[in-house]
Design a protein around this motif. Structure first.
Motif: not given
Length: 365
Positions: A170-186
Motif C-alpha cells: 500500500p501507498f499514498a502520494l501527494v502532488t500538485k501535478s496533473s501528471a499523476v493521471e498518466h499512472d492511473l493504469d497502475l
C-alpha cells in the motif's frame, strides 16, 4: 539574511525564489552593493541580457530509500522521495533547506538544480525484501513532488509504483501535478484493492496568486480536474488545502467546496512553516509581491509561532497556536463538517504484501 544578488524579475519569471540565498552552512556570503562607480547598475544590466534560468538535472545513486519517522503529528511512519529539489518553485516549501546539505542554495538552486535518484527501484526492492521488513503504508512525495516535469522522461515515480503493484504494497502520494493521471493504469487497480490513495494540494483557486506562490505547478482549475479524474476512476482522493497563509490564501472554504464537487472525500490543512532558510526567502518574496501587507502577514505568522518565524514543537508546528491559528482551525472544521469531508476512512490493506525476489527475478509461487 539579505538577497544574494539583484536578479531582475524577468530573469526569474516562473521561479518562486528571487535569489540564490546562501545556505546556513556557507562560510562566505556575498551581497551586491553600490560602490559609487555604477557597478551595481552594470551588473543588473548584464544580468538582464541573460536567458531565463534553466533547470539542471543531476543523478544520484542512493544507499537507502525509505525514511522512517515517529513524529506524533505525522500520520505515516515511512516515506520515499524519488527526487530532491522541486521545479514547482513553491516559495513556502519546508523542504527547501534540504538543499543546504548538498552545498546548494535553498533559493533558486532548489528550483533549478534537481537530483534524480536513478537507482531508487533497485534499492527499494532490496529494502522491501529484507526478512525484518514489515509492511505499512508508504507516503510518496512528502518532501518534494514526486511528479516533477522530468518524470516524463525518467519515470522514477512510475517505476516505484510498478514495484509496489508487483509486491502488493500500500501507498499514498501527494502532488500538485496533473501528471499523476498518466499512472492511473497502475493506481486505479491498486486502489480497488485498498492499496493506493492520492492527495492533491490545492492551495488557492486564485490563478494569479498561484502563479506567484507556486509558479510551475499546475493551475488550480487543472488540479480540480485531476481530482475529478482520479475520483471517477475509483481512486480514494483527498485534498490538501496547505499551507494556510494569513492575508494571502483567503479562500479555504471555496477550495474545499470545489474539491468536494470534484470528488475529494478527505481533506487536511497545515499553516505555513518557515524553518531555517525558508523564512528569509519568504520575507524576500513578500517584499517583492506584497510589500504593502508584508509586515501584517509576518505579524500574524509570529502570532501563530509564539513570536518567532517558526516553532518546531510537535504539538504546534503543523497547525500553529494562538487566536489566529484557532480561527483557521474553526474555519476548516466548519467547512469540512458542512460538506461531509473525513466521515469515512478507507484503511489500507497490508495483509496482501508479498516480499519481492531479487531484482529481475520473479516469484516462484
Amino acid at each position: 539574511m539579505p538577497p544574494a544578488s539583484p536578479i531582475p524579475i524577468h530573469i526569474i519569471k516562473g521561479r518562486g525564489a528571487a535569489t540564490r540565498l546562501a545556505h546556513r552552512f556557507s562560510k562566505d556570503e556575498r551581497n551586491a552593493f553600490d560602490d559609487g562607480w555604477g557597478t551595481l547598475e552594470e551588473s543588473v544590466a548584464e544580468a538582464g541580457e541573460l536567458m531565463p534560468l534553466a533547470t539542471e538535472v543531476r543523478f544520484e545513486d542512493v544507499k537507502s530509500v525509505l525514511t522512517e519517522n515517529d513524529s506524533p503529528d505525522i500520520y505515516f511512519d515511512r516515506a520515499l522521495n524519488p527526487y530532491r529539489g522541486c521545479e514547482h518553485g513553491c516559495i513556502y516549501c519546508f523542504a527547501r533547506p534540504t538543499h543546504s546539505y548538498l552545498n546548494l542554495s535553498p533559493g533558486l538552486d532548489f528550483e533549478t538544480k534537481l537530483i534524480a535518484k536513478r537507482n531508487i527501484v533497485e534499492v527499494l526492492r532490496a529494502e522491501l525484501g529484507r526478512k525484518s521488513y514489515r509492511p505499512s503504508q508508504i507516503a510518496i512525495g512528502t518532501a518534494t513532488d514526486c511528479y516533477q516535469p522530468i518524470e516524463r522522461e525518467l519515470r522514477l515515480t512510475r517505476s516505484v509504483i510498478e514495484l509496489l503493484q508487483e509486491v502488493r504494497h500500500p501507498f499514498a502520494l501527494v502532488t500538485k501535478s496533473s501528471a499523476v493521471e498518466h499512472d492511473l493504469d497502475l493506481i486505479a487497480p491498486m486502489a480497488a484493492e485498498h492499496l493506493a490513495a492520492v492527495y492533491v494540494t490545492v492551495t488557492t483557486l486564485d490563478g494569479e496568486l498561484a502563479r506567484k506562490l507556486e509558479p510551475r505547478a499546475a493551475a488550480p482549475h487543472r488540479r480540480l480536474r485531476t481530482i475529478r479524474t482520479l475520483a471517477e476512476a475509483g481512486v480514494p482522493v483527498g485534498v490538501s488545502v496547505a499551507p494556510q497563509i494569513p492575508f494571502v490564501t483567503e479562500d479555504m472554504e471555496h477550495v474545499l467546496e470545489a474539491a468536494w464537487e470534484a470528488g475529494a472525500r478527505s481533506a487536511f490543512y497545515t499553516v505555513v512553516r518557515l524553518p531555517w532558510e525558508v523564512a528569509p526567502l519568504f520575507k524576500e518574496w513578500l517584499a517583492l509581491h506584497y510589500p504593502q501587507r508584508a509586515d501584517r502577514i509576518m505579524a500574524r505568522i509570529h502570532e501563530m509561532r509564539g513570536g518567532k518565524d517558526y516553532d518546531a514543537d510537535f504539538a504546534t508546528r503543523m497547525k500553529g497556536s494562538g487566536l489566529w491559528a484557532d480561527l483557521i482551525h474553526q474555519r476548516f472544521q466548519k467547512a469540512t463538517n458542512r460538506l461531509g469531508f473525513n466521515r469515512e476512512r478507507i484503511p489500507m490493506d497490508t495483509t496482501a504484501f508479498r516480499p519481492p525476489g531479487a531484482a529481475g527475478q520473479g516469484n516462484l509461487f
